[in-house]
Design a protein around this motif. Structure first.
Motif, short mmCIF file in Angstrom:
data_model
loop_
_atom_site.label_atom_id
_atom_site.label_comp_id
_atom_site.label_asym_id
_atom_site.label_seq_id
_atom_site.Cartn_x
_atom_site.Cartn_y
_atom_site.Cartn_z
N ALA A 224 40.94 51.18 47.20
CA ALA A 224 41.05 51.67 48.58
C ALA A 224 41.34 50.53 49.54
O ALA A 224 42.08 50.70 50.52
CB ALA A 224 39.76 52.39 48.97
N LEU A 225 40.77 49.36 49.27
CA LEU A 225 40.98 48.20 50.13
C LEU A 225 42.44 47.79 50.15
O LEU A 225 42.96 47.35 51.18
CB LEU A 225 40.11 47.04 49.62
N LEU A 226 43.11 47.98 49.02
CA LEU A 226 44.52 47.59 48.92
C LEU A 226 45.49 48.74 49.16
O LEU A 226 46.70 48.54 49.16
CB LEU A 226 44.79 46.99 47.53
N GLY A 227 44.95 49.93 49.32
CA GLY A 227 45.81 51.09 49.49
C GLY A 227 46.45 51.54 48.20
O GLY A 227 47.55 52.12 48.21
N LEU A 228 45.77 51.29 47.07
CA LEU A 228 46.28 51.69 45.76
C LEU A 228 45.36 52.76 45.16
O LEU A 228 44.29 53.04 45.68
CB LEU A 228 46.34 50.48 44.82
N THR A 229 45.80 53.33 44.05
CA THR A 229 44.97 54.33 43.36
C THR A 229 44.08 53.64 42.35
O THR A 229 44.39 52.55 41.85
CB THR A 229 45.84 55.36 42.63
N GLN A 230 42.94 54.29 42.04
CA GLN A 230 42.00 53.72 41.07
C GLN A 230 42.62 53.53 39.69
O GLN A 230 42.46 52.47 39.08
CB GLN A 230 40.74 54.60 41.01
N PRO A 231 43.38 54.52 39.14
CA PRO A 231 44.00 54.33 37.83
C PRO A 231 44.95 53.13 37.78
O PRO A 231 45.00 52.41 36.79
CB PRO A 231 44.74 55.64 37.58
N ALA A 232 45.70 52.93 38.88
CA ALA A 232 46.66 51.83 38.91
C ALA A 232 45.93 50.49 38.83
O ALA A 232 46.34 49.58 38.10
CB ALA A 232 47.50 51.90 40.18
N VAL A 233 44.83 50.35 39.57
CA VAL A 233 44.09 49.10 39.56
C VAL A 233 43.40 48.90 38.21
O VAL A 233 43.36 47.78 37.67
CB VAL A 233 43.05 49.07 40.72
N SER A 234 42.88 49.95 37.63
CA SER A 234 42.24 49.85 36.31
C SER A 234 43.24 49.37 35.28
O SER A 234 42.91 48.53 34.42
CB SER A 234 41.67 51.21 35.89
N ARG A 235 44.49 49.88 35.32
CA ARG A 235 45.51 49.44 34.36
C ARG A 235 45.84 47.97 34.56
O ARG A 235 46.00 47.22 33.59
CB ARG A 235 46.78 50.28 34.54
N THR A 236 45.92 47.54 35.83
CA THR A 236 46.23 46.14 36.11
C THR A 236 45.15 45.22 35.57
O THR A 236 45.44 44.19 34.94
CB THR A 236 46.37 45.91 37.63
N LEU A 237 43.88 45.60 35.78
CA LEU A 237 42.78 44.75 35.29
C LEU A 237 42.74 44.71 33.77
O LEU A 237 42.47 43.65 33.18
CB LEU A 237 41.45 45.26 35.85
N ALA A 238 43.04 45.83 33.13
CA ALA A 238 43.08 45.87 31.66
C ALA A 238 44.19 44.97 31.14
O ALA A 238 44.02 44.24 30.15
CB ALA A 238 43.28 47.31 31.19
N MET A 239 45.35 45.01 31.79
CA MET A 239 46.47 44.16 31.39
C MET A 239 46.14 42.69 31.59
O MET A 239 46.49 41.83 30.76
CB MET A 239 47.72 44.52 32.21
N LEU A 240 45.43 42.38 32.69
CA LEU A 240 45.05 40.99 32.96
C LEU A 240 44.07 40.48 31.92
O LEU A 240 44.20 39.35 31.41
CB LEU A 240 44.46 40.88 34.37
N GLU A 241 43.07 41.30 31.57
CA GLU A 241 42.11 40.90 30.53
C GLU A 241 42.82 40.65 29.20
O GLU A 241 42.53 39.69 28.49
CB GLU A 241 41.04 41.98 30.36
N LYS A 242 43.80 41.50 28.88
CA LYS A 242 44.55 41.34 27.63
C LYS A 242 45.37 40.06 27.66
O LYS A 242 45.47 39.33 26.65
CB LYS A 242 45.45 42.55 27.42
N ARG A 243 45.91 39.77 28.82
CA ARG A 243 46.77 38.59 28.95
C ARG A 243 45.97 37.30 28.80
O ARG A 243 46.39 36.37 28.10
CB ARG A 243 47.48 38.61 30.30
N VAL A 244 44.78 37.23 29.45
CA VAL A 244 43.99 35.99 29.38
C VAL A 244 43.13 35.93 28.11
O VAL A 244 42.64 34.86 27.74
CB VAL A 244 43.10 35.83 30.63
N GLY A 245 42.93 37.08 27.48
CA GLY A 245 42.15 37.11 26.24
C GLY A 245 40.67 36.93 26.45
O GLY A 245 39.95 36.58 25.51
N GLU A 246 40.19 37.17 27.66
CA GLU A 246 38.78 37.03 27.97
C GLU A 246 38.37 38.17 28.91
O GLU A 246 39.18 38.63 29.71
CB GLU A 246 38.48 35.70 28.67
N PRO A 247 37.10 38.63 28.82
CA PRO A 247 36.64 39.67 29.75
C PRO A 247 36.53 39.11 31.17
O PRO A 247 36.19 37.94 31.37
CB PRO A 247 35.27 40.06 29.20
N LEU A 248 36.82 39.98 32.13
CA LEU A 248 36.74 39.58 33.53
C LEU A 248 35.45 40.07 34.19
O LEU A 248 35.06 39.55 35.24
CB LEU A 248 37.95 40.13 34.30
N PHE A 249 34.80 41.07 33.56
CA PHE A 249 33.55 41.61 34.09
C PHE A 249 32.52 41.69 32.98
O PHE A 249 32.86 41.87 31.80
CB PHE A 249 33.77 43.01 34.69
#
Length: 308
Positions: free
Chosen positions: A17-42
């Protein structure tokens, strides 16, 4: 940025909501980022979401990006609204010093983030500056603008010259000032490239002479004013310039009509120039201030008995 928003807001829904995006879109981005760095972010299983050390560090970088992005957006908005930018204005020295500098200061009391770059020049220099893109605006007296010059001129004040002197000059004493008395006093000549020099020659011809006692020449407006204050010398100046100094009570105009120049003070620019909001705001401010000045000068002229 999305990671930073989620960490700042404490949840994916809130961060989206802070960025004006949808929750599914942000969840996908975070999942892709975790996969890319190979480490959990949360930290798993924690509510509200708690970032891991790596997640917190990456979120810090994201906050820097968010801040820079916000500042970039603010800069764009400010530029588009004419609240920031640069105005490059050139003009003839007497007008720039006597009138435009004060108007620029007044303008910047409202538009503090606009920088004004002022330069001096006469008509040929100013035309060259506009056509080469080194100037946005020029303020100068002109007789006629050449067809095909690629420039447009907006009249902001009609041409009107006066004979300037100190406020205690002997010529201000007589009830009826005789034009021939002007030749009894020394004169200050305008700069060689100034159109005022031609106006001085026209004035002398109207008095039946070709030469006057020139004692000083080529100075800036301030040097001319200081010379007038300390002597009985006379000079020819635009009425608007002398009128603008009325509150200083140092110089004034002799109540004597002299030949009017066939020219006007104009605001000049390129005909096909791209509109720059800051430049447009400054040009409107100058035109508005000169319109106010025009009315004040007219009232003053009606109150003075001009001889001739």
């Amino acid at each position: 940025m999305q990671l930073a928003a989620v960490v700042k807001a404490g949840g994916v829904v809130e961060g989206a909501a802070l960025l004006g995006l949808t929750q599914p879109a942000v969840s996908r981005t975070l999942a892709m980022l975790e996969k890319r760095v190979g480490e959990p972010l949360f930290v798993k299983g924690r509510r509200p979401l708690q970032p891991t050390p790596l997640g917190r560090e990456l979120a810090h970088h994201g906050m820097v990006v968010m801040s820079a992005s916000r500042k970039a957006s603010e800069t764009i908005d400010s530029f588009r609204l004419g609240r920031s930018g640069v105005v490059r204005v050139g003009g003839t020295p007497y007008f720039m010093d006597g009138l435009i500098a004060g108007m620029a200061a007044d303008f910047q009391s409202i538009h503090a983030d606009i920088r004004i770059e002022q330069s001096y020049g006469y008509i040929s220099d100013l035309k060259a500056g506009l056509t080469s893109g080194q100037l946005d605006l020029a303020i100068c007296p002109i007789d006629l603008l050449d067809e095909g010059s690629g420039l447009v001129a907006e009249e902001i004040l009609p041409g009107r010259n006066v004979i300037a002197c100190r406020v205690t000059h002997p010529l201000l004493v007589p009830r009826k000032l005789k034009p021939s008395a002007l030749l009894d006093y020394p004169w200050i000549a305008p700069p060689p490239t100034s159109p005022l020099l031609a106006d001085l020659h026209s004035l002398l011809l109207s008095l039946g002479v070709t030469e006057a006692k020139i004692r000083y020449s080529g100075g800036s407006l301030m040097s001319v004013v200081n010379y007038l204050k300390g002597s009985d010398a006379l000079t020819i100046l635009p009425h608007s310039t002398v009128f603008s100094m009325r509150n200083d009570r140092s110089i004034t105009a002799l109540p004597l009509q002299i030949p009017h120049p066939e020219r006007a003070l104009v605001l000049m620019r390129l005909k096909e120039a791209s509109a720059i909001p800051a430049v447009e705001n400054f040009a409107k401010h100058i035109a508005r201030r000169f319109e106010e000045l025009r009315h004040l000068i007219k009232r003053h002229e009606q109150a003075v008995v001009w001889g001739g």
